[in-house]
Scaffold this active site. Structure first.
Site, mmCIF file in Angstrom:
data_model
loop_
_atom_site.group_PDB
_atom_site.id
_atom_site.type_symbol
_atom_site.label_atom_id
_atom_site.label_comp_id
_atom_site.label_asym_id
_atom_site.label_seq_id
_atom_site.Cartn_x
_atom_site.Cartn_y
_atom_site.Cartn_z
ATOM 1 N N MET B 138 6.475 -3.160 8.854
ATOM 2 C CA MET B 138 6.506 -1.700 8.911
ATOM 3 C C MET B 138 5.161 -1.064 8.557
ATOM 4 S SD MET B 138 9.140 1.070 8.260
ATOM 5 C CE MET B 138 10.482 -0.030 8.149
ATOM 6 N N LYS B 139 4.542 -1.533 7.462
ATOM 7 C CA LYS B 139 3.323 -0.850 7.018
ATOM 8 C C LYS B 139 2.107 -1.184 7.868
ATOM 9 C CE LYS B 139 3.903 -2.557 2.898
ATOM 10 N NZ LYS B 139 4.836 -3.698 2.986
ATOM 11 N N GLY B 140 2.192 -2.244 8.664
ATOM 12 C CA GLY B 140 1.109 -2.535 9.597
ATOM 13 C C GLY B 140 -0.196 -2.851 8.922
#
Lengths: 517, 265
Positions: B138-140
């Site tokens: 998600m946070k990449g």
């Protein structure tokens, strides 16, 4: 000493108490269980070494035989002691017979536990004599030729070939390195055995074998004499064979070992029950042998954000400290880890890194803090990378770190070339010398960025620890609160190697290893 | 022309380019390397001759230093002589338009009409999750959100040290449209060996044309990926949006909009 960060030590005490409760809670579980790797460690410490015809290490062969007979709950120590009583042979001879298919160790007539324990005594004594001689030798070196100042300059070698590693390691020591870590070949952490003999093939590192330890130890002692500084050797007491490698490190005089209570669970998907039981056995060995352990909190920041999740690092440091207390590890052998891993494009990121590093030092004043360099945001632009490493070095000298794993300008490109190590050592020496007393000279603005950041992170760490205490460590890991990685209680590698101790179980080494100042 | 004396600044001739220091065609290159020779004036001369042999003129050893007895480190400048015809260069690139995260989600909704399923892992001996996490989590990475944050994308991140067989089994289980393989360790070309194994296994299972196969990592280029039989490769500076832009347009091109099941493709 007055806190530069104006930390509230009531919060520190509270966090430490939560962590102590978490560790105690786990210790009840640990005390009820053993693992195949713990049992193999016992055999190694009784003098069993070598491999059978098809290269299976003898400690594995013997423990597998006991396990298949359903006799592991009694423990390898009993079966080996009994076999000595029944056959009059040494543990090594007995293991060789098992390896040759000539002996079923659990099928012999059985003696009482006390008799088996007594039969082990001379072999236990021989091992302690050897370990004590290694401790004395280290003490003698430190007294006679001395050591470099902290932060120790810590570099890695990782050629895959132990003989090539020796050349690289000696070169690094001549350039000023204080600690040499031989990086393990990728994937060794998931092997459920320790390979045997000298090795010349590996990817991204070199196999950890007892013979490789011996070769590197000798090389570092030689170069240590030459440069007039004791050079410490580091390897990995982690993965599926955590305690066995600790035992090998004890026998071959390693000085530093990577060893974390929860790293393997999160980052190698090793079953949590297995890891927690294994880490205890490894840590009692490490504690006795004067080895500095390095915990792996830095890794959280490679999968999680270093700014948002800084408190998980602090919380984990408390937990690792308290597990170490239970294994009777002296404070000056606690190499609690953290890292310089914030996105370099962050405004005032340097201040946040500085705050975190000084906070770790103030919370753990006597620990041998291990500081890890930037890796996640190293780009292949070696010029910028060298600058990132310089800022990392500046934080280290400022905050009084103990073990400085030097950043390499070529991080993210390749394992270090000889010249990369030289450039990074030069970088660190320049900054450590040029800014030697910066920490004593500079104070921080009250309520400024540095102080406020530390208060925030400490409060969050304390809150997280309170939560972990409430839910238990197992559940917390299942929920993914460390490193953003979730692991199930019954998942991961190595669960089949965990077993509940039987009534007559005994491990003759725990009490002996715990018995020191 | 490089030597046009009528203009204050010479114009670059793209058919014959060479390195630029502070004047066109000065050919200036900086080099740093180690030679396995003892430190001394002979070492300096050795480095100079070596750089000359590489084709540089006016080699200038600006710094040299003993690393350990028998090894000397050099910083050397030289003027390169060789030139390259820039106009004749052809670099294979991942085809299609690159859209951002939000655009990708909208595009999939509009053009595919179902969720795109991807499975990713760092395979075999590689223990590094940083690459696959940067694309999927998600946070990449570096301000670019990962696929978990994309609309109409269902990603599975299997982590590191995943055997090829397991990755393929997972792809079959969840009817993946694409497989993402991450490789960070490249010592002794281990990544080539492992990437090849993955491609061959997928081929052997008869799935090669039923799943989009991509790879990524700090030392991976699209060209290398294609050589190894992959549909696309993503190197440094490529984020989740690059990967998904390629995959979704490929799904459309292959007409898999109504074929979420591998068996139907």
């Amino acid at each position: 000493m007055k806190s530069k960060l104006n930390l509230d030590f009531k919060v520190v005490d509270s966090a430490r108490q939560h962590a102590a409760n978490i560790a105690h809670d786990m210790q009840d579980f640990i005390d009820r269980h053993t693992t195949v790797s713990t049992e193999r460690t016992i055999l190694r410490l009784l003098g069993v070494d070598g491999v059978d015809e098809v290269d299976n290490p003898l400690p594995n062969v013997v423990v597998d035989q006991i396990k298949e007979a359903g006799a592991l709950p009694t423990g390898a120590a009993y079966w080996m002691g009994n076999a000595i009583v029944q056959t009059g042979k040494t543990p090594q001879e007995i293991a060789e017979e098992v390896g040759a298919g000539k002996l079923e160790i659990t099928k012999l007539p059985t003696c009482p536990q006390e008799e088996a324990a007594k039969a082990l005594e001379p072999f236990i004594q021989a091992t302690f004599d050897r370990i004590d001689a290694q401790k004395a030798k280290r003490a003698e070196y430190l007294q006679r030729i001395g050591e470099g100042p902290e932060p120790y300059l810590y570099v890695i070698v990782a050629t895959g070939n132990i003989y090539e590693d020796v050349i690289q390691a000696q070169a690094a020591a001549r350039q000023g390195a204080d600690i040499i870590a031989v990086i393990r070949t990728t994937a060794q952490s998931l092997l459920d055995y320790v390979p045997y003999g000298p090795t010349t093939e590996g990817f991204g590192g070199t196999y950890a074998t007892q013979e490789n330890f011996r070769i590197m130890r000798k090389a570092l002692d030689e170069v240590g004499e030459e440069v007039g500084r004791y050079i410490r050797l580091c390897n990995y007491s982690s993965g599926m064979c955590m305690p066995e490698i600790a035992a090998m490190g004890a026998l071959e005089r390693l000085d530093v070992m990577l060893n974390d209570a929860i790293y393997g669970i999160l980052f190698r998907d090793i079953n949590m029950q297995r890891t927690l039981v294994d880490q205890f056995m490894s840590r009692v060995i490490i504690g006795y042998c004067g080895i500095i352990f390095n915990s792996g909190e830095d890794n959280y920041l490679t999968t999680d954000d270093a700014i948002e999740s800084a408190h998980t690092v602090t919380a984990s440091q408390f937990i690792n400290e308290q597990f170490a207390v239970l294994a009777n590890i002296p404070e000056n052998q606690m190499g609690l880890g953290h890292a310089f891993e914030m996105d370099p494009s962050t405004e005032d990121g340097f201040l946040l890194e500085l705050s975190q590093a000084i906070m770790a030092r103030e919370i753990f004043p006597n620990a041998r803090l291990k500081y890890m360099p930037p890796t996640k945001f190293m780009t292949g632009n070696i010029f910028r990378g060298h600058l990132q490493d310089a800022l990392f070095n500046l934080v280290a000298i400022w905050s009084g770190q103990s073990l400085q794993l030097l950043g390499m300008l070529t991080e993210a490109i390749h394992t270090p070339h000889m010249q990369d190590r030289y450039l990074s050592i030069e970088n660190a020496k320049y900054i450590f010398n040029n800014c030697k007393h910066i920490g004593d000279e500079v104070e921080f603005k009250e309520g400024g960025i540095v102080q406020s950041r530390a208060h925030e992170v400490l409060d969050k760490a304390n809150a997280l620890l309170a939560e972990v205490e409430k839910d238990g460590l197992f559940k917390t890991i299942e929920q993914g609160k460390f490193g953003g990685v979730k692991r199930p209680f019954d998942g991961g590698h190595g669960l089949e190697g965990v077993c509940v101790k039987g009534e007559n179980y005994f491990n003759p080494f725990i009490a002996r290893f715990m018995d020191h100042e | 022309m490089a030597d046009n004396k009528n203009t204050a600044i010479a114009q670059v001739d793209l058919t014959q380019v060479k390195p630029y220091g502070d004047a066109l065609n000065d050919g200036k290159v900086e080099m740093a390397f180690t030679l396995p020779v003892p430190y001394g004036e002979e070492a300096e001369e050795c480095a100079k001759q070596y750089v000359k042999k590489l084709g540089f003129q006016e080699p200038n050893v600006t710094y040299y230093h003993e690393l350990t007895p028998g090894f000397t480190f050099f910083v050397v400048y030289g003027s390169a002589q060789q030139t390259i015809d820039y106009t004749a260069i052809n670099v294979p690139k991942v085809e299609g338009t690159v859209m951002d995260r939000v655009e990708c989600g909208e595009w999939i909704g509009e053009h595919i009409g179902r969720d795109i399923v991807v499975v990713g892992a760092s395979i075999e001996s590689d223990a590094h999750t940083v690459g696959i996490d940067a694309i999927i989590q998600m946070k990449g990475f570096h301000g670019h959100f990962g696929l978990e944050r994309f609309k109409h994308v269902v990603p599975y991140n299997m982590g590191s040290q995943v055997p090829c067989e397991e990755l393929i089994a997972k792809a079959k289980e969840v009817n993946a449209d694409a497989i993402l393989v991450s490789q960070t360790v490249t010592q002794k070309d281990i990544h080539i060996i492992q990437l090849t194994k993955m491609e061959e296994l997928l081929e052997a299972e008869g799935l090669r044309d039923k799943i989009i196969l991509t790879c990524g990592g700090p030392r991976i280029s699209h060209e290398l990926a294609q050589e190894l039989g992959y549909d696309a490769g993503f190197g440094p500076g490529k984020y989740a949006e690059h990967v998904m832009s390629f995959i979704m347009q490929e799904v459309e091109k292959r007409g898999w909009q109504n074929k979420p099941n591998i068996a139907d493709r």
